[in-house]
Design a protein around this motif. Structure first.
Motif, PDB file in Angstrom:
ATOM      1  N   SER A 109      19.400  34.373  71.578  1.00 36.12           N
ATOM      2  CA  SER A 109      17.963  34.254  71.862  1.00 36.12           C
ATOM      3  C   SER A 109      17.416  35.587  72.357  1.00 36.12           C
ATOM      4  O   SER A 109      16.302  35.985  71.992  1.00 36.12           O
ATOM      5  CB  SER A 109      17.679  33.121  72.860  1.00 36.12           C
ATOM      6  OG  SER A 109      18.266  33.397  74.112  1.00 36.12           O
ATOM      7  N   GLY A 110      18.187  36.306  73.147  1.00 37.71           N
ATOM      8  CA  GLY A 110      17.783  37.644  73.590  1.00 37.71           C
ATOM      9  C   GLY A 110      17.693  38.605  72.411  1.00 37.71           C
ATOM     10  O   GLY A 110      16.770  39.428  72.330  1.00 37.71           O
TER      11      GLY A 110
ATOM     12  N   SER B  59      17.038  37.782  69.306  1.00 37.70           N
ATOM     13  CA  SER B  59      15.844  37.414  68.543  1.00 37.70           C
ATOM     14  C   SER B  59      14.587  37.988  69.173  1.00 37.70           C
ATOM     15  O   SER B  59      13.715  38.519  68.482  1.00 37.70           O
ATOM     16  CB  SER B  59      15.716  35.890  68.426  1.00 37.70           C
ATOM     17  OG  SER B  59      16.703  35.393  67.562  1.00 37.70           O
ATOM     18  N   ARG B  60      14.482  37.878  70.493  1.00 35.62           N
ATOM     19  CA  ARG B  60      13.300  38.419  71.188  1.00 35.62           C
ATOM     20  C   ARG B  60      13.187  39.923  70.993  1.00 35.62           C
ATOM     21  O   ARG B  60      12.120  40.449  70.658  1.00 35.62           O
ATOM     22  CB  ARG B  60      13.348  38.095  72.681  1.00 35.62           C
ATOM     23  CG  ARG B  60      12.908  36.699  73.034  1.00 35.62           C
ATOM     24  CD  ARG B  60      12.729  36.513  74.539  1.00 35.62           C
ATOM     25  NE  ARG B  60      13.928  36.839  75.301  1.00 35.62           N
ATOM     26  CZ  ARG B  60      14.939  36.001  75.519  1.00 35.62           C
ATOM     27  NH1 ARG B  60      14.892  34.772  75.042  1.00 35.62           N
ATOM     28  NH2 ARG B  60      15.989  36.386  76.233  1.00 35.62           N
ATOM     29  N   SER B  61      14.285  40.627  71.182  1.00 37.38           N
ATOM     30  CA  SER B  61      14.268  42.089  71.050  1.00 37.38           C
ATOM     31  C   SER B  61      13.978  42.521  69.620  1.00 37.38           C
ATOM     32  O   SER B  61      13.168  43.432  69.389  1.00 37.38           O
ATOM     33  CB  SER B  61      15.602  42.679  71.505  1.00 37.38           C
ATOM     34  OG  SER B  61      15.790  42.466  72.884  1.00 37.38           O
TER      35      SER B  61
ATOM     36  N   PHE C 191      12.457  40.812  67.303  1.00 35.66           N
ATOM     37  CA  PHE C 191      11.076  40.469  66.971  1.00 35.66           C
ATOM     38  C   PHE C 191      10.123  41.539  67.493  1.00 35.66           C
ATOM     39  O   PHE C 191       9.172  41.929  66.818  1.00 35.66           O
ATOM     40  CB  PHE C 191      10.704  39.087  67.531  1.00 35.66           C
ATOM     41  CG  PHE C 191       9.295  38.695  67.209  1.00 35.66           C
ATOM     42  CD1 PHE C 191       8.958  38.235  65.939  1.00 35.66           C
ATOM     43  CD2 PHE C 191       8.285  38.799  68.163  1.00 35.66           C
ATOM     44  CE1 PHE C 191       7.653  37.887  65.627  1.00 35.66           C
ATOM     45  CE2 PHE C 191       6.983  38.459  67.857  1.00 35.66           C
ATOM     46  CZ  PHE C 191       6.657  38.001  66.585  1.00 35.66           C
ATOM     47  N   LYS C 192      10.380  42.058  68.689  1.00 36.19           N
ATOM     48  CA  LYS C 192       9.544  43.122  69.250  1.00 36.19           C
ATOM     49  C   LYS C 192       9.655  44.390  68.406  1.00 36.19           C
ATOM     50  O   LYS C 192       8.650  45.068  68.152  1.00 36.19           O
ATOM     51  CB  LYS C 192       9.936  43.407  70.697  1.00 36.19           C
ATOM     52  CG  LYS C 192       9.527  42.297  71.645  1.00 36.19           C
ATOM     53  CD  LYS C 192       9.994  42.579  73.064  1.00 36.19           C
ATOM     54  CE  LYS C 192       9.649  41.425  73.995  1.00 36.19           C
ATOM     55  NZ  LYS C 192      10.116  41.680  75.372  1.00 36.19           N
TER      56      LYS C 192
ATOM     57  N   ASN D 165      19.247  39.570  62.333  1.00 34.89           N
ATOM     58  CA  ASN D 165      18.997  38.490  63.291  1.00 34.89           C
ATOM     59  C   ASN D 165      19.546  37.159  62.756  1.00 34.89           C
ATOM     60  O   ASN D 165      20.276  36.466  63.462  1.00 34.89           O
ATOM     61  CB  ASN D 165      17.499  38.392  63.572  1.00 34.89           C
ATOM     62  CG  ASN D 165      17.176  37.592  64.795  1.00 34.89           C
ATOM     63  OD1 ASN D 165      18.047  37.177  65.545  1.00 34.89           O
ATOM     64  ND2 ASN D 165      15.898  37.365  65.009  1.00 34.89           N
TER      65      ASN D 165
END
Length: 131
Positions: free
Chosen positions: A47-48, A50-52, A54-55, A92
């Motif tokens: 999940s981390g 994916s967040r990174s 995506f940014k 990802n």
């Protein structure tokens, strides 16, 4: 309250940056988020990751959206940025840090190119490709 100071500093830095400096700051952000994504993938923090990632994709999409199509190089940059997004998505989905590392290496190289271009006397023309 301590968090407000860095945000204010960043806000001021962005508002006062030249177009070339702003572009380099965005590259720094994309590079940082790719590195975070790689670290998260290695740590199995999906999940981390994916967040990174995506940014990082969001910044790359900003690059694509800011290209000035009157310059021939813009077409090439558009294809390159599209490829970067594809590799980040695949990295990802497949939880494959190697694909993200490829993008990271290219971003680092492109950042160096933009740093050199910003130093050249024709920097207004070069920075116009992202403006």
């Amino acid at each position: 309250m301590l968090q407000a100071r860095p945000d204010k500093y960043l806000e001021t830095a962005v508002q006062t940056a030249t177009p070339s400096k702003l572009l380099i700051m965005l590259y720094d952000g994309a590079i940082r988020f790719c590195r975070q994504g790689i670290k998260c993938l290695e740590d199995k923090d999906y999940s981390g990751a994916s967040r990174s990632l995506f940014k990082a994709q969001s910044i790359i999409n900003e690059f694509r959206g800011s290209l000035d199509s009157q310059y021939e190089i813009s077409q090439e940059l558009h294809r390159i940025y599209e490829y970067f997004n594809y590799r980040l998505i695949q990295g990802n989905i497949k939880r494959d840090a190697i694909q993200v590392e490829e993008v990271l290496n290219h971003l680092i190289q492109l950042k160096e190119v933009w740093i050199e271009a910003a130093k050249s006397p024709a920097k207004e023309t070069v920075s116009g490709t992202h403006g």
